[in-house]
Design an enzyme around this catalytic site. Structure first.
Site, PDB file in Angstrom:
ATOM      1  CG  ASP A  13      -1.875  -1.203   1.216  1.00 13.75           C
ATOM      2  OD1 ASP A  13      -2.230  -1.670   0.126  1.00 13.75           O
ATOM      3  OD2 ASP A  13      -2.220  -1.670   2.313  1.00 13.75           O
ATOM      4  CD  GLU A  14       4.696  -0.491  -0.275  1.00 17.50           C
ATOM      5  OE1 GLU A  14       3.870  -0.766  -1.177  1.00 17.50           O
ATOM      6  OE2 GLU A  14       5.309  -1.354   0.378  1.00 17.50           O
ATOM      7  CE  LYS A  16       2.446  -2.629  -4.277  1.00 21.01           C
ATOM      8  NZ  LYS A  16       2.168  -2.215  -2.900  1.00 21.01           N
ATOM      9  N   GLY A  40      -4.361  -4.428  -3.758  1.00 18.34           N
ATOM     10  CA  GLY A  40      -5.383  -3.409  -3.986  1.00 18.34           C
ATOM     11  C   GLY A  40      -4.660  -2.154  -4.417  1.00 18.34           C
ATOM     12  CG  HIS A  41      -2.075  -2.182  -6.977  1.00 15.93           C
ATOM     13  ND1 HIS A  41      -1.239  -2.817  -7.860  1.00 15.93           N
ATOM     14  CD2 HIS A  41      -1.725  -2.642  -5.753  1.00 15.93           C
ATOM     15  CE1 HIS A  41      -0.437  -3.647  -7.187  1.00 15.93           C
ATOM     16  NE2 HIS A  41      -0.722  -3.547  -5.919  1.00 15.93           N
ATOM     17  CD  GLN A 223       0.894  -9.001  -2.402  1.00 12.97           C
ATOM     18  OE1 GLN A 223       1.579  -9.677  -3.150  1.00 12.97           O
ATOM     19  NE2 GLN A 223      -0.357  -8.720  -2.688  1.00 12.97           N
ATOM     20  CB  THR A 300      -9.852  -6.432   3.790  1.00 10.84           C
ATOM     21  OG1 THR A 300      -8.772  -5.616   4.238  1.00 10.84           O
ATOM     22  CG2 THR A 300      -9.299  -7.688   3.126  1.00 10.84           C
TER      23      THR A 300
HETATM   24  P1  GDP Z   1      -0.648   0.202  -3.559  1.00 17.18           P
HETATM   25  O1  GDP Z   1      -1.234  -1.066  -3.034  1.00 17.18           O
HETATM   26  O2  GDP Z   1       0.812   0.287  -3.308  1.00 17.18           O
HETATM   27  O3  GDP Z   1      -0.996   0.445  -5.006  1.00 17.18           O
HETATM   28  O4  GDP Z   1      -1.307   1.371  -2.720  1.00 17.18           O
HETATM   29  P2  GDP Z   1      -2.873   1.554  -2.397  1.00 17.18           P
HETATM   30  O5  GDP Z   1      -3.549   2.026  -3.632  1.00 17.18           O
HETATM   31  O6  GDP Z   1      -3.415   0.343  -1.730  1.00 17.18           O
HETATM   32  O7  GDP Z   1      -2.815   2.657  -1.279  1.00 17.18           O
HETATM   33  C1  GDP Z   1      -2.277   3.917  -1.522  1.00 17.18           C
HETATM   34  C2  GDP Z   1      -3.389   4.952  -1.297  1.00 17.18           C
HETATM   35  O8  GDP Z   1      -2.808   6.231  -1.237  1.00 17.18           O
HETATM   36  C3  GDP Z   1      -4.390   5.007  -2.449  1.00 17.18           C
HETATM   37  O9  GDP Z   1      -5.640   5.362  -1.927  1.00 17.18           O
HETATM   38  C4  GDP Z   1      -3.851   6.120  -3.330  1.00 17.18           C
HETATM   39  O10 GDP Z   1      -4.864   6.776  -4.075  1.00 17.18           O
HETATM   40  C5  GDP Z   1      -3.258   7.048  -2.311  1.00 17.18           C
HETATM   41  N1  GDP Z   1      -2.080   7.796  -2.749  1.00 17.18           N
HETATM   42  C6  GDP Z   1      -1.085   7.404  -3.606  1.00 17.18           C
HETATM   43  N2  GDP Z   1      -0.138   8.366  -3.664  1.00 17.18           N
HETATM   44  C7  GDP Z   1      -0.531   9.360  -2.842  1.00 17.18           C
HETATM   45  C8  GDP Z   1       0.043  10.618  -2.453  1.00 17.18           C
HETATM   46  O11 GDP Z   1       1.135  10.986  -2.868  1.00 17.18           O
HETATM   47  N3  GDP Z   1      -0.668  11.382  -1.561  1.00 17.18           N
HETATM   48  C9  GDP Z   1      -1.860  10.965  -1.042  1.00 17.18           C
HETATM   49  N4  GDP Z   1      -2.477  11.750  -0.172  1.00 17.18           N
HETATM   50  N5  GDP Z   1      -2.424   9.796  -1.390  1.00 17.18           N
HETATM   51  C10 GDP Z   1      -1.763   8.993  -2.268  1.00 17.18           C
HETATM   52  P1  IMO Z   2      -0.810  -4.271  -2.187  1.00 17.46           P
HETATM   53  O1  IMO Z   2      -0.363  -4.820  -3.517  1.00 17.46           O
HETATM   54  C1  IMO Z   2      -0.914  -4.637   2.137  1.00 17.46           C
HETATM   55  C2  IMO Z   2      -0.983  -8.694   3.776  1.00 17.46           C
HETATM   56  C3  IMO Z   2      -2.227  -9.124   4.503  1.00 17.46           C
HETATM   57  C4  IMO Z   2      -1.622 -10.073   5.526  1.00 17.46           C
HETATM   58  C5  IMO Z   2      -0.521 -10.753   4.734  1.00 17.46           C
HETATM   59  C6  IMO Z   2      -0.896 -12.113   4.153  1.00 17.46           C
HETATM   60  O2  IMO Z   2      -2.098  -3.551  -2.238  1.00 17.46           O
HETATM   61  O3  IMO Z   2       0.281  -3.497  -1.550  1.00 17.46           O
HETATM   62  P2  IMO Z   2      -2.393 -12.834   2.075  1.00 17.46           P
HETATM   63  O4  IMO Z   2      -3.853 -12.615   1.794  1.00 17.46           O
HETATM   64  O5  IMO Z   2      -1.498 -12.298   1.020  1.00 17.46           O
HETATM   65  O6  IMO Z   2      -2.077 -14.266   2.417  1.00 17.46           O
HETATM   66  O7  IMO Z   2      -2.124 -12.014   3.437  1.00 17.46           O
HETATM   67  O8  IMO Z   2      -0.178  -9.864   3.687  1.00 17.46           O
HETATM   68  N1  IMO Z   2      -1.192  -8.194   2.395  1.00 17.46           N
HETATM   69  C7  IMO Z   2      -1.127  -6.916   2.054  1.00 17.46           C
HETATM   70  N2  IMO Z   2      -0.952  -5.803   2.810  1.00 17.46           N
HETATM   71  N3  IMO Z   2      -1.003  -4.534   0.793  1.00 17.46           N
HETATM   72  C8  IMO Z   2      -1.148  -5.637   0.021  1.00 17.46           C
HETATM   73  O9  IMO Z   2      -1.114  -5.590  -1.316  1.00 17.46           O
HETATM   74  C9  IMO Z   2      -1.263  -6.891   0.655  1.00 17.46           C
HETATM   75  N4  IMO Z   2      -1.433  -8.151   0.202  1.00 17.46           N
HETATM   76  C10 IMO Z   2      -1.378  -8.942   1.280  1.00 17.46           C
HETATM   77  O10 IMO Z   2      -2.880  -8.035   5.095  1.00 17.46           O
HETATM   78  O11 IMO Z   2      -1.013  -9.319   6.557  1.00 17.46           O
HETATM   79 MG    MG Z   3      -2.807  -1.699  -1.817  1.00 15.55          MG
END
Ligand code: GDP
Ligand code: IMO
Ligand code: MG
Length: 429
Positions: A13-14, A16, A40-41, A223, A300
């Protein structure tokens, strides 16, 4: 270096998805190489929000998008996601989308087992996404998986089903569950097979061809390194290798194709699910980071745990994943903090450590050593150039790159695609 590999350098969730979407207009193909729909991107384009779990984030720009062999694929989740995105106006066809025919499938019995184990583990649970990821990878390495190519040969599936069901029936009996309903499973597979097969092909061949034609390939990791099954906070990890090296094995291109490794790094730290988290904040600061950063899981909906930036784990992630440069995301979430802390080392039973030890008990026991900096009161939200950043924010970025021993290539300042500062173009490196 024409190719770029994007990986998460923390616990996922960085950001990506946002970065891959931004980069994909410069790429000719985007490839997912591990994980599944546990990812979840989130992408935001002119206010429209796209949430992707299984499809490569390049699909939104219409770039050739490929699911590589390293991914575990839930065919029903795939169909639902394609239908959802098509409803949002994204075009997904056999021209711009392909699935490796040697991908292992996630079946309903994997989801069942994931849930049964988590429930039985009680407070010792991993906190998985419940998508059946772990059980599907187990069956893959256990050589009893049903793969995409098997969908074209369902009449010959009996011997494989024997092996699969013998294994799962024994496990299910231990949870007081009835045996697998083979006929129902086969009927479900027959029903979904044509849908998946329209996209299935030997993608290694397609990638070889596009690479030979000089295409730029963008590998999209899911991840993060701290969730890697080898390098992460084991056993609180996912069931795949999330490091950059997997881009080669999970796509069918060799290691030389990996190119510039772009580590995605949040300007603070979050984690969802159980497991050690040295800089976690259980106080109002942690709450404020969660609120300003909207830290709720895409898959989730779970609240993400939040804490200060941990330079120790990011330095370690960058090392084990061979990161060339980072994209620092969510800088704007730190706007308005009086002071900001960075973890520069750990204290473990009187000793100072500059790395995260491998043992789970040690990982849980390390105490962060912090240095403190003044924050900034100006807003960085929406900044698109270095000149838009307050001096103190630049100081923070400089200190981060110094501590992680890796340069910053991009900075992200909002969820919107174009609110991104380019410092060094990974495709031009
Ligand atoms: P991923 O799994 O690495 O693709 O990250 P996620 O999409 O799960 O979570 C990142 C969240 O931060 C998403 O809701 C994005 O829309 C949001 N996001 C991404 N970059 C930025 C940013 O620079 N600033 C803010 N405020 N939100 C961001
Ligand atoms: P993205 O691509 C954050 C975590 C779960 C749990 C562990 C194992 O959005 O960054 P799993 O269902 O893979 O067996 O769960 O890994 N986890 C994530 N946490 N972002 C994800 O994906 C994740 N995918 C799995 O919360 O701790
Ligand atoms: Mg994510």
């Amino acid at each position: 270096m024409a190719n770029v590999t994007v990986i998460g350098a923390q616990w996922g969730d960085e950001g990506k998805g946002k970065i891959v979407d931004w980069l994909s207009s410069r790429a000719d193909a985007v490839v997912r190489f591990q994980g599944g729909h546990n990812a979840g991107h989130t992408l935001v384009v002119d206010g429209d929000v796209f949430k992707l779990s299984l499809l490569p984030s390049g699909i939104v720009t219409g770039t050739l998008s490929i699911i590589g062999n390293g991914v575990v694929l839930d065919p029903w989740a795939l169909k639902a996601e394609i239908e959802k995105l098509s409803g949002q106006g994204v075009s997904i066809t056999a021209e711009n989308f392909a699935i490796a025919d040697n991908c292992a499938l996630i079946l309903p019995l994997h989801r069942d087992l994931d849930g049964l184990r988590e429930t039985a583990a009680g407070s010792g649970k991993i906190g998985t996404t419940g998508r059946g990821i772990g059980p599907a990878y187990e069956d893959k390495v256990g050589r009893r998986a049903i793969r995409v190519c098997d969908l074209a040969h369902l009449d010959a599936l009996d011997p494989q089903l024997d092996r699969l069901c013998a294994h799962h029936d024994a496990l299910r009996a231990g949870f007081d569950q009835p045996p697998v309903d083979r006929e129902a499973l086969l009927a479900e597979l027959r029903d979904i097979a044509p849908y998946v097969l329209q996209y299935a092909q030997p993608v290694w061949k397609r990638l070889k061809k596009v690479r030979k034609a000089g295409a730029k390939i963008l590998f999209e990791g899911a991840q993060g390194v701290l969730l890697d099954v080898d390098h992460g906070t084991y056993p609180f990890v996912t069931s795949s290798n999330t490091v950059s090296g997997t881009a080669a094995s999970g796509s069918g291109l060799g290691p030389s194709a990996t190119g510039f490794v772009l580590g995605i790094v949040k300007a603070y730290t979050t984690r969802v699910g159980s497991g050690p988290f040295p800089t976690e904040l259980d106080d109002e600061i942690g709450q404020r980071l969660g609120e300003q950063g909207h830290e709720f899981g895409t898959v989730t909906g779970r609240k993400r745990r939040c804490g200060w930036f941990d330079a120790v784990i990011v330095r370690q992630s960058c090392a084990v994943s061979g990161v060339t440069g980072i994209a620092l995301t969510k800088l704007d979430v730190l706007d308005g903090f009086e002071t900001i802390r960075i973890c520069t080392g750990y204290r473990l039973r009187g000793k100072i450590l500059d790395y995260l030890p491998a043992h789970a008990a040690d990982q849980a026991a390390v105490e962060p050593i912090y240095e403190e900096m003044d924050g900034w009161q100006e807003t960085t939200a929406g900044a698109r150039s270095w000149a838009d950043l307050p001096a103190q924010a630049i100081k923070y970025i400089s200190r981060v790159q110094e501590l992680i021993e890796t340069p910053v290539a991009l900075v992200s300042t909002s969820p919107e695609r174009d609110d991104t500062i380019l410092v060094r173009d990974p495709f031009m490196d």
